[in-house]
Design a protein around this motif. Sequence first.
Motif: not given
Length: 190
Positions: A28-29, A32, A180-181, A183, A185-186
Motif C-alpha cells: 500500500v505504501l 504507484r 491505511g485509510y 493515512m 493511502k487507501k
Amino acid sequence: MDAGEAALIAASGLWLALPAMLPNSAAVLFGRGAPVDLGRSWRGRRLLGDGKTWWGFFGGAASGIALGVLMLLLANAAGWSDNGGFGPTGQALGVITLLAVGSLLGDMLGSFIKRRLDVPRGAKLPVIDQYDFLIGAFILVGIAYPSWLYQSYLEGWSLLALLTLLVATPLLHRAMNIIGYRMGKKEVPW
Ligand code: CTP
Ligand code: MG
C-alpha cells in the motif's frame, strides 16, 4: 500440553507468518506507477486491475524479506533455537522469501478472481480479500518446504498455530486497512 506450551504454539503461528503478512501492508505504501497487468484486459475485464502495481509487488516483497532477516537476527540474539522456528539458515531464508513473494502472488490471484467475478478494484470480496495472501504464501512454501509447513502448522498440536493464524488474519487485515485509510493511502477502510 500445558497452557504455556499452547500459548507458545499459538504465538509461533503468528510469528512465522509475519514475512507473509507485512508485504500486503507495505505494498500500500510502495504502490504507484505501472500496474502489473499493464492495463490489459481479458474477456472484457481487467486482468488484475490498477490496485496491483510493480512497485507494490517488489516493494512489498523486499519489505517481507527484510523483516524476515531481522527476525532471524533477533531470534539468534535472543538465543532461540532453530532460527526462531524457520530452520537451518539456508532453509530459513528460502521460507522467508517464499512467504513474502507467495503472499503477493496470492494477493494477485485474489484480484484475478475478483475481476473474473466482475468485482471492481477496491470493492469487497469476503474470504478472498482476507485470505488470498495466506493461501499464496502457504502454496509456495508448501511446494519448496513441505515438511517445514507440515511441522509448523499441521502436525499434531501445531494445528493450534494454524487456527490462531486463521482467526487473527481477518482481524489484522481489517485493522491494517483502517490504518491505511486514515493515512490516506487507501480509498476505502477495508
Ligand atoms: N498495491 C500495489 N501493488 C500490489 C498490491 C497492492 O500497488 N501488488 C497497493 C495498491 O495501491 C492497492 C493497495 O495497495 O490499491 C491495497 O491493496 P489491495 O486491497 O490488495 O487492492 P485493492 O485496491 O483493494 O484492489 P483489488 O480489488 O484488486 O483487491
Ligand atoms: Mg482491497
